[in-house]
Design a protein around this motif. Structure first.
Motif, short mmCIF file in Angstrom:
data_model
loop_
_atom_site.label_atom_id
_atom_site.label_comp_id
_atom_site.label_asym_id
_atom_site.label_seq_id
_atom_site.Cartn_x
_atom_site.Cartn_y
_atom_site.Cartn_z
N PHE A 272 0.81 -1.21 0.00
CA PHE A 272 0.00 0.00 0.00
C PHE A 272 0.85 1.27 0.00
N ASP A 273 2.05 1.15 -0.54
CA ASP A 273 2.95 2.30 -0.64
C ASP A 273 2.47 3.20 -1.78
N THR A 274 1.74 4.26 -1.43
CA THR A 274 1.15 5.12 -2.46
C THR A 274 2.20 5.88 -3.24
N THR A 275 3.37 6.08 -2.67
CA THR A 275 4.40 6.83 -3.39
C THR A 275 4.92 6.05 -4.59
N ALA A 276 4.74 4.73 -4.59
CA ALA A 276 5.23 3.91 -5.69
C ALA A 276 4.16 3.69 -6.75
N MET A 277 2.95 4.20 -6.54
CA MET A 277 1.88 3.98 -7.50
C MET A 277 2.06 4.87 -8.73
N LEU A 278 1.55 4.38 -9.85
CA LEU A 278 1.52 5.22 -11.04
C LEU A 278 0.54 6.36 -10.82
N ASN A 279 0.77 7.47 -11.49
CA ASN A 279 -0.19 8.55 -11.33
C ASN A 279 -1.50 8.18 -12.03
N LEU A 280 -2.58 8.84 -11.64
CA LEU A 280 -3.91 8.49 -12.11
C LEU A 280 -4.03 8.61 -13.63
N LEU A 281 -3.40 9.62 -14.20
CA LEU A 281 -3.48 9.82 -15.65
C LEU A 281 -2.89 8.62 -16.39
N GLU A 282 -1.75 8.14 -15.92
CA GLU A 282 -1.15 6.97 -16.56
C GLU A 282 -2.02 5.74 -16.39
N ARG A 283 -2.65 5.59 -15.24
CA ARG A 283 -3.56 4.46 -15.02
C ARG A 283 -4.75 4.52 -15.98
N LEU A 284 -5.33 5.70 -16.11
CA LEU A 284 -6.47 5.84 -17.03
C LEU A 284 -6.05 5.54 -18.46
N ARG A 285 -4.86 5.98 -18.81
CA ARG A 285 -4.39 5.73 -20.17
C ARG A 285 -4.38 4.24 -20.50
N THR A 286 -4.02 3.41 -19.53
CA THR A 286 -3.95 1.97 -19.80
C THR A 286 -5.33 1.35 -19.99
N LEU A 287 -6.39 2.06 -19.56
CA LEU A 287 -7.75 1.58 -19.80
C LEU A 287 -8.28 2.04 -21.15
N PHE A 288 -7.81 3.19 -21.63
CA PHE A 288 -8.34 3.76 -22.86
C PHE A 288 -7.50 3.44 -24.09
N MET A 289 -6.21 3.31 -23.91
CA MET A 289 -5.30 3.24 -25.04
C MET A 289 -4.50 1.94 -25.05
N PRO A 290 -4.12 1.47 -26.22
CA PRO A 290 -3.22 0.30 -26.31
C PRO A 290 -1.81 0.68 -25.91
N LYS A 291 -1.11 -0.26 -25.35
CA LYS A 291 0.30 -0.07 -24.96
C LYS A 291 1.18 -0.67 -26.04
N VAL A 292 2.11 0.11 -26.56
CA VAL A 292 2.88 -0.39 -27.69
C VAL A 292 4.38 -0.40 -27.44
N VAL A 293 4.80 0.06 -26.28
CA VAL A 293 6.24 0.12 -26.05
C VAL A 293 6.57 -0.47 -24.70
N GLU A 294 7.86 -0.71 -24.46
CA GLU A 294 8.33 -1.33 -23.23
C GLU A 294 8.12 -0.40 -22.04
N GLY A 295 8.06 -1.01 -20.86
CA GLY A 295 7.65 -0.30 -19.66
C GLY A 295 8.41 0.97 -19.34
N ALA A 296 9.69 1.04 -19.69
CA ALA A 296 10.49 2.21 -19.34
C ALA A 296 10.07 3.45 -20.12
N THR A 297 9.43 3.26 -21.27
CA THR A 297 9.06 4.40 -22.11
C THR A 297 7.55 4.64 -22.01
N VAL A 298 7.11 5.08 -20.85
CA VAL A 298 5.69 5.32 -20.65
C VAL A 298 5.31 6.75 -21.01
#
Length: 725
Positions: free
Chosen positions: A251-277
Motif C-alpha cells: 500500500f505504498d502510495t508513493t510507488a503507484m503510477l499517477n492516475l493519468l497513466e492508469r487511465l491511459r492503460t484503460l483507454f489506449m493500447p500499450k505499444v512500447v516497453e515499460g520504461a518508455t511510458v
C-alpha cells in the motif's frame, strides 16, 4: 469455435510474419532473450539430469526449483520445448506461442458462452480478450500466458460449482491446483479476484447461493493448494531468503503510477516497453494494461450505467481497485507497481461489452460520452508529454500510439451512429490488434545479433551442467544471463529471485548497486572475480567481436584462510567507499560472530592493519587449494591435501538444503564472506562431498499426498452425487 481459432491464427500470422520478415527472426529484446530463452535452456538441462536440485549456472549457484517455479519449471509449454533439441528452440517457442493464444481463445469462449452470451458474440469477446493490451504486452514475457489460461479454467470450474453442475467441486480443486502450480505469484492475485468474483455472484439472482456451496468452494480450493505443497514449500523456503521478501509495502502510495497513466492503460493500447511510458519521472510495468481493442471501456460503462446487477457492481469495484493504491491487495508485498491481475479486469470488461452487443441496445449516447471522456484524458496525456519534452513530440512511436487510439474512436462512433455495420467494426478491431502488435514488436528492437554471437563465437559448456575445475567465467559486457545461454557458470546473473546474502556480497563490490535482480560488479572487479574463482574473462568490443582471456588473479575453487574478520566489524565498513572490501575479504575471511569459536581461525584482522596488494593476497590464497573440484545438479565434490588443520572456503552460496561430509563423516558448513560456505578441514588428504536437496521438498511431497487423498474423497462424493442425480 472454428471461426474463432482460424481468426486467431490469421491474426498471429498477420502480426508476426511481417516482423519476422523485417528483422529475420522473432526474438524480442532484453528480458525475452536475457531471461525467457536462457531459462528454458537451463530448465531443459536440469530436467535431463533427473535430479534438478542445484543450478550452477544461475547467479553464483542457486536452488533450481525455487528459482524457476515462477518462470519455466511448471509450464507444460516449456516442457514441450524441453523435448526439442536446442537447435529447434526458436521453432518450439514460436509454436508454443501460438498454442498459448489458441488455449486462451478456446477457454475464454467457453466462459463467455457459459455466462449466457450468444455463440457469435462469445467468439468475438474471446478474440477481444485473447488480444487485449495485456496479452500483447506479454509477448515480452513468455511465461505470462499460462496464468491467464489457468485463470479461465478456475472461473469455468467456479461457475460449475455455483450452478450445482456435475463434478463442480472436483473441477474447482483441479483448477485451483493448476493455478498455484503453474505460477505461485500470479496465483495470489487470481485467488483474491476469484473470492471477490464469488462474493458478487452470490449477491445475484442468477444462482442459488448457500453456505453449503461456499464451504464446498473453500474446501476444494484448499485441497487444490494442499496438493501443490511439494512445490510451494521449496519455493517458500527460497522466497524467505531472497530480495523479493523485503519489497515495498503493498500500500505504498508513493510507488503507484499517477492516475493519468492508469487511465491511459484503460483507454489506449500499450505499444512500447515499460520504461518508455512517456510520463516524465514516471514508472510502469508492461503488466499495467487492461484495454481491449477499439471498444476500450465504452460498452462496459454503458452496461454499468443501465444495469444494477452483480456484474456492473463487480466492474465498478475492480475499476476502483485498479485506479487506486488498493491495487496493492493483489500483489501482497511484492511490488505495488505491478498490476498482474489486469487480465481479470479485462475479462470483466469484455463480458460487459459482449452482453451489451447481445442486447442490441442503442448505445449512441453512451459511446459518444465515452469518446469525449477518453479523448480528454488522452489529450491531457499528450499535453503533459509534449510539455515535459520541451514542447516537442517524442517521435513516431508516440504519434502512432495516439493515431491508433483516435482511429479506434472514429470507428466506434461511426458504428454507434449506424454509419458502420458491426461486421466492419469487427474488421477494425482485427486491424487495430495487428497494428498494435506490429508497433509493440518493432519498437522493442532485437538482441538477436548479441544472442547469435554468443551461440556462434563463444565456447559452450558440453556437460549437462557445468562440471569443471576452472568453474566460473567473468563477463566484462552487460549480458546478464550469458552464462545460462552458453551453459557456463558465470558471475553475472539476471533473475527475479536472488538471495539476500548474495545481494549483500555484490554490494560490497559496487557501492552504486542499482538493481536487486541483476548481478554485475562495476568496481573492484578483479578482487571480486578472484574471490569467486573466475577462470576466464569474455569481452565484447562490439556486438559481434568477442575475445577471451585468462584471469591472472584466478584462484581455484576451494582455498584456505589463516585470518578472519568478524561480521560485525565488517558491517561497520560497508558504507565506507574508501575501503576495498572485496580485497579485505580475500585477505581475511568474514566470519559470523556466532561461529568464531567453532571455526579454526586464530588470527583476527584488526581495522588498523595494513592490507596487502591484490597480487600478494592472491598468491597467499593460492598456497593451499583444492586439488579437484566438480559440481553437478546434486551439489559438489572436492579433494584436498592440507599440511595442517585449516579452514577452507568455497564460493558456493549457502542454502538450507546443503549437507556436507568429509571422508564420509558429517561435517558442518559455516557461513563465510557474507553468503558463501566454509568448513574445518583436518590435516591430510580428504574427499569433501556437499550434497544439496531442496529444503521442504520431502515434507511438501508428504503433504501433497494427503491433498491427493482429500481430492479422491471429493471425487468420490461428486461421483456419488452424480449417481443420485
Amino acid at each position: 469455435m472454428r471461426k474463432l481459432l482460424l481468426l486467431t491464427l490469421f491474426t498471429l500470422a498477420l502480426a508476426l510474419l511481417p516482423v519476422m520478415a523485417l528483422r529475420g527472426d522473432l526474438w524480442l529484446s532484453s528480458d525475452f532473450v536475457h531471461q525467457e530463452v536462457a531459462f528454458i535452456l537451463e530448465t531443459k538441462r536440469m530436467l535431463s539430469t533427473g535430479a534438478p536440485w542445484w543450478s550452477w549456472n544461475t547467479y553464483l549457484g542457486a536452488d533450481f526449483i525455487g528459482s524457476y517455479a515462477f518462470y519455466t519449471l511448471t509450464s507444460p509449454f516449456v516442457w514441450i520445448n524441453c523435448l526439442l533439441s536446442e537447435s529447434l528452440l526458436e521453432v518450439g517457442v514460436a509454436i508454443t506461442f501460438v498454442l498459448k493464444f489458441l488455449c486462451m481463445a478456446i477457454l475464454a469462449w467457453i466462459y463467455l458462452h457459459k455466462m449466457g452470451v450468444s455463440k457469435a458474440n462469445s467468439a468475438f469477446g474471446s478474440y477481444l480478450f485473447t488480444f487485449s493490451s495485456f496479452s500483447i504486452a506479454s509477448l515480452y514475457y513468455y511465461h505470462f500466458y499460462e496464468p491467464i489460461i489457468v485463470f479461465l479454467l478456475l472461473l469455468i470450474a467456479v461457475e460449475r460449482l455455483l450452478r450445482r453442475e456435475r463434478w463442480g467441486m472436483t473441477c474447482v480443486a483441479l483448477a485451483s491446483f493448476a493455478v498455484v502450480f503453474v505460477n505461485f505469484y500470479f496465483a495470489i492475485g487470481t485467488l483474491i479476484f476469484t473470492l471477490i468474483y464469488v462474493f458478487f455472484r452470490a449477491s445475484s439472482n442468477e444462482i442459488d447461493f448457500s453456505v453449503k456451496i461456499a464451504v464446498k468452494g473453500f474446501v476444494a480450493v484448499a485441497v487444490g493448494i494442499v496438493m501443490c505443497s511439494f512445490l510451494l514449500l521449496p519455493v517458500l523456503n527460497q522466497m524467505l531468503v531472497t530480495t523479493r521478501a523485503d519489497a515495498q509495502s503493498a500500500f505504498d502510495t508513493t510507488a503507484m503510477l499517477n492516475l493519468l497513466e492508469r487511465l491511459r492503460t484503460l483507454f489506449m493500447p500499450k505499444v512500447v516497453e515499460g520504461a518508455t511510458v512517456f510520463v516524465p519521472d514516471g514508472s510502469a510495468s508492461l503488466s499495467n494494461e487492461a484495454c481491449i481493442a477499439v471498444f476500450g471501456l465504452s460498452l462496459a460503462l454503458v452496461y454499468a450505467w443501465h444495469h444494477r446487477d452483480w456484474l456492473a457492481a463487480l466492474l465498478v469495484t475492480l475499476l476502483v481497485l485498479y485506479l487506486t493504491p488498493l491495487n496493492g491487495i493483489f500483489t501482497l508485498y511484492t511490488n505495488p507497481l505491478y498490476t498482474r491481475w489486469a487480465f481479470a479486469l479485462t475479462l470483466i470488461i469484455v463480458l460487459c461489452t459482449v452482453r451489451v452487443l447481445d442486447e442490441f441496445r442503442n448505445v449512441k449516447r453512451g459511446v459518444i460520452s465515452y469518446s469525449i471522456l477518453s479523448s480528454v484524458v488522452v489529450l491531457a496525456f499528450v499535453a503533459k508529454v509534449v510539455i515535459g519534452n520541451g514542447l516537442h513530440f517524442p517521435g513516431p512511436r508516440f504519434i502512432a500510439l495516439i493515431a491508433l487510439f483516435f482511429a479506434g474512436i472514429v470507428a466506434l462512433v461511426m458504428w454507434a451512429r449506424g454509419k458502420m455495420r458491426q461486421r466492419w467494426l469487427k474488421v477494425a478491431v482485427v486491424a487495430c490488434v495487428v497494428v498494435q502488435m506490429w508497433l509493440f514488436l518493432i519498437n522493442l528492437g532485437t538482441d538477436s545479433k548479441w544472442y547469435n554471437s554468443l551461440k556462434n563465437n563463444v565456447e559452450r559448456g558440453t556437460d549437462v551442467v557445468t562440471s569443471r575445475s576452472d568453474f566460473r567465467n567473468g563477463d566484462s559486457f552487460l549480458a546478464y544471463n550469458a552464462g545460462l545461454l552458453r551453459n557456463r557458470a558465470s558471475v553475472q546473473g539476471y533473475h527475479s529471485v536472488i538471495y539476500k546474502d548474495v545481494d549483500a556480497l555484490m554490494k560490497t563490490a559496487m557501492h552504486d548497486f542499482w538493481a536487486k535482480n541483476k548481478l554485475r560488479a562495476n568496481v573492484h572487479q578483479d578482487e571480486l572475480e578472484a574471490l569467486l574463482s573466475v577462470k576466464d574473462i569474455y569481452e565484447f568490443d562490439s556486438v559481434v567481436n568477442l575475445t577471451r582471456r585468462d584471469n591472472k588473479y584466478y584462484i581455484p575453487m576451494g582455498f584456505a584462510y589463516d585470518s578472519y574478520i568478524t561480521r560485525s566489524k565488517f558491517d561497520e565498513l560497508i558504507n565506507d567507499t574508501t575501503i576495498n572490501l572485496p580485497l579485505l575479504m580475500l585477505n581475511s575471511m568474514v566470519v559470523e560472530d556466532r561461529n568464531i569459536q567453532e571455526l579454526g581461525l586464530t588470527h583476527e584482522f584488526e581495522l588498523g592493519d595494513t592490507l596487502l596488494d591484490l597480487d600478494s593476497v592472491v598468491d597467499e590464497r593460492k598456497r593451499v587449494v583444492a586439488s579437484e573440484f566438480a559440481g553437478d545438479s546434486r551439489g559438489y565434490k572436492a579433494k584436498v591435501d592440507v599440511p595442517k588443520e585449516t579452514v577452507m572456503f568455497f564460493s558456493v552460496p549457502i542454502a538450507y538444503g546443503f549437507k556436507a561430509t568429509i571422508d564420509g563423516k558429517p561435517a558442518t558448513i559455516f557461513k563465510a564472506n557474507l553468503c558463501m560456505q566454509a568448513m574445518n578441514i583436518p590435516k591430510g588428504k580428504h574427499t569433501i562431498v556437499a550434497s544439496y536437496f531442496p529444503s521442504g521438498l520431502k515434507i511438501g511431497a508428504w503433504i501433497s499426498s494427503i491433498g491427493v487423498l482429500l481430492f479422491l474423497l471429493i471425487w468420490f462424493f461428486d461421483r456419488k452425487a452424480l449417481k443420485r442425480r
